[in-house]
Design an enzyme around this catalytic site. Structure first.
Site, PDB file in Angstrom:
ATOM      1  N   GLY A 135     -63.242  20.321  11.587  1.00 56.34           N
ATOM      2  CA  GLY A 135     -62.459  18.762  11.238  1.00 56.34           C
ATOM      3  C   GLY A 135     -62.558  17.808  11.875  1.00 56.34           C
ATOM      4  O   GLY A 135     -62.609  17.903  13.033  1.00 56.34           O
ATOM      5  N   GLY A 142     -62.289   8.075   8.072  1.00 54.96           N
ATOM      6  CA  GLY A 142     -63.845   8.583   7.342  1.00 54.96           C
ATOM      7  C   GLY A 142     -64.605   8.321   8.357  1.00 54.96           C
ATOM      8  O   GLY A 142     -65.155   8.754   8.546  1.00 54.96           O
ATOM      9  N   LEU A 244     -73.059  16.324  12.140  1.00 55.44           N
ATOM     10  CA  LEU A 244     -73.054  15.744  11.246  1.00 55.44           C
ATOM     11  C   LEU A 244     -74.725  15.251  10.896  1.00 55.44           C
ATOM     12  O   LEU A 244     -75.040  15.477   9.684  1.00 55.44           O
ATOM     13  CB  LEU A 244     -72.680  14.346  11.041  1.00 55.44           C
ATOM     14  CG  LEU A 244     -71.267  14.520  11.117  1.00 55.44           C
ATOM     15  CD1 LEU A 244     -70.383  11.987  11.062  1.00 55.44           C
ATOM     16  CD2 LEU A 244     -70.520  14.966   9.475  1.00 55.44           C
ATOM     17  N   ARG A 248     -76.590  16.639   7.815  1.00 57.39           N
ATOM     18  CA  ARG A 248     -77.212  15.657   6.441  1.00 57.39           C
ATOM     19  C   ARG A 248     -78.330  15.987   6.046  1.00 57.39           C
ATOM     20  O   ARG A 248     -79.312  15.539   5.119  1.00 57.39           O
ATOM     21  CB  ARG A 248     -76.875  14.046   7.179  1.00 57.39           C
ATOM     22  CG  ARG A 248     -75.860  13.658   7.058  1.00 57.39           C
ATOM     23  CD  ARG A 248     -75.657  12.197   7.713  1.00 57.39           C
ATOM     24  NE  ARG A 248     -74.255  11.763   8.331  1.00 57.39           N
ATOM     25  CZ  ARG A 248     -73.414  11.183   9.452  1.00 57.39           C
ATOM     26  NH1 ARG A 248     -74.404  10.835  10.034  1.00 57.39           N
ATOM     27  NH2 ARG A 248     -72.613  10.366   8.936  1.00 57.39           N
ATOM     28  N   LEU A 343     -78.975  14.923 -22.794  1.00 58.17           N
ATOM     29  CA  LEU A 343     -78.335  15.922 -23.965  1.00 58.17           C
ATOM     30  C   LEU A 343     -77.502  15.360 -24.599  1.00 58.17           C
ATOM     31  O   LEU A 343     -77.137  16.520 -25.589  1.00 58.17           O
ATOM     32  CB  LEU A 343     -78.162  16.853 -22.594  1.00 58.17           C
ATOM     33  CG  LEU A 343     -78.636  18.248 -22.217  1.00 58.17           C
ATOM     34  CD1 LEU A 343     -79.510  17.444 -21.365  1.00 58.17           C
ATOM     35  CD2 LEU A 343     -78.007  19.218 -21.883  1.00 58.17           C
ATOM     36  N   GLU A 368     -70.387  13.366   4.721  1.00 65.67           N
ATOM     37  CA  GLU A 368     -71.555  13.356   5.944  1.00 65.67           C
ATOM     38  C   GLU A 368     -71.809  12.518   5.804  1.00 65.67           C
ATOM     39  O   GLU A 368     -73.320  11.979   5.853  1.00 65.67           O
ATOM     40  CB  GLU A 368     -71.877  14.473   5.464  1.00 65.67           C
ATOM     41  CG  GLU A 368     -70.826  15.902   5.722  1.00 65.67           C
ATOM     42  CD  GLU A 368     -72.297  16.555   5.580  1.00 65.67           C
ATOM     43  OE1 GLU A 368     -73.025  16.701   6.200  1.00 65.67           O
ATOM     44  OE2 GLU A 368     -71.720  17.903   5.032  1.00 65.67           O
TER      45      GLU A 368
END
Length: 389
Positions: A135, A142, A244, A248, A343, A368
């Site tokens: 958390g 952010g 982090l 990463r 495709l 992240e």
């Protein structure tokens, strides 16, 4: 004339040792046997069978595999990177589960926790018996975690936590949450068990990306924790940022698998689908796309391998990780998008994995550390000038 191996054109896996190749093959077999035939359905339904797969993944030794002791495998960084690659070849949600469990939950307990915390949680998390979440991100904070509003205040020997965390992988199913909060001494990490009074979660739905993954909000309202809930080994942003950086590294290796899957899907389609009387792969414009995808894949493989070797040598720096995430996620997205064009209309269905991977990679580009933040990390590292504000 011998052909390039599209999976590994430069034979980079020959640089792995026997244990690392065994891990590669073991994870690839698990993905083939337990995930590949089902993941498109999980994505479409917005579900992920965490409690079914977690013990299996734990038995394979993949949870916290780069940590030592307490039921962890103590594998090399290269082995961890290869495992992440094979997991994300199936879906970013699968690799995210392993990354969050090992690098964002187990790593801070292993690095900064007390011996009691390690003994209580690491073996359960390593086996998949328990699931954890991390958390840090908040609804209004952010990329700037230093501005977090979640606070922890002392009340005698206890702590009282209040705040909200957002976009938390595994949040609504976790048995333990590593929650970062502002205190009068600086940012501290707290272990918040499921069921603690005042601690509730709400799952986030209506996602268009990373759908085979559980995402939630964490709500903390006057959550009382004993002093033993604090991670004693770290204060300040160094704590969550180091976690982090670990995660990463798994991302920059993992997205190579997503890129590889998209490339192979487009390559196979281009050699079997005919238009104007010949396979799509026989047209110059298609070959240009395929060649560009091969080059991007090789670059990503080289970068992931080099950073793995640096990590094993103890020489990997956070700016190396930022460079790797920035470059490899961008390359994987380019490959996924070009593959989708080969495709055609078939590329937008879940029958093929390409657009599912492309959608997932849009999230991986952001979580992240956004593309912009990693750009600024690299920019500061080469100029010596910070440009965050």
């Amino acid at each position: 004339m011998p052909h390039l191996n599209p999976v590994d054109a430069l034979d980079l896996d020959s640089e792995l040792d026997d244990d690392e190749r065994l891990i590669r093959d073991t994870v690839a077999a698990f993905v083939r046997d337990r995930v590949s035939d089902h993941v498109a359905g999980w994505f479409e339904s917005g579900t992920f069978p965490t409690h079914e797969l977690a013990p299996v993944i734990g038995k394979l030794g993949l949870l916290g595999m780069h940590l030592d002791g307490y039921g962890c495998a103590g594998a090399s960084a290269a082995a961890y990177g290869v495992a992440c690659r094979e997991l994300e070849a199936a879906d970013s949600g699968l690799r995210s589960f392993v990354s969050v469990q090992g690098s964002l939950v187990m790593f801070p307990i292993h690095r900064y926790g007390s011996e009691d915390q390690k003994q209580e949680w690491l073996p359960r998390l390593a086996s998949g018996e328990a699931v954890g979440c991390f958390g840090l991100t908040e609804p209004d904070q952010g990329s700037d975690p230093g501005g977090m509003r979640t606070v922890a205040k002392r009340d005698g020997d206890d702590w009282i936590l209040n705040g909200t965390k957002m976009w938390i992988t595994n949040g609504s199913i976790a048995d333990i949450a590593v929650v970062w909060a502002r205190t009068e001494d600086g940012i501290r990490g707290f272990l918040v068990p499921k069921g603690t009074p005042g601690f509730t979660t709400s799952e986030i739905h209506s996602k268009l990306s990373l759908r085979a993954s559980v995402t939630a909000e964490l709500h903390l309202e006057d959550v009382r924790l004993p002093s033993s809930a604090v991670l004693p080994g770290v204060t300040g942003l160094r704590g969550p940022l180091s976690c982090l950086s670990e995660a990463r590294f798994g991302i920059l290796c993992g997205v190579v698998g997503a890129a590889r899957t998209c490339y192979l899907s487009a390559l196979d389609y281009s050699t079997t689908r005919e238009q104007f009387g010949r396979p799509l792969g026989g047209f110059q414009l298609t070959q240009r796309k395929l060649a560009a995808m091969q080059v991007g894949l090789v670059h990503s493989q080289l970068l992931a391998l080099r950073l793995s070797k640096l990590k094993d040598a103890g020489r990997l720096r956070p700016e190396h990780v930022s460079l790797g995430k920035l470059a490899n996620v961008r390359a994987a997205l380019d490959i996924a998008r070009d593959a989708r064009t080969i495709l055609g209309a078939n590329g937008i269905t879940t029958e093929y994995p390409v657009l599912r991977h492309a959608n997932n990679l849009e999230t991986v580009l952001t979580y992240e550390g956004t593309e912009e933040i990693h750009t600024l990390v690299v920019g500061e590292s080469v100029t010596g000038l910070a440009a965050y504000r």
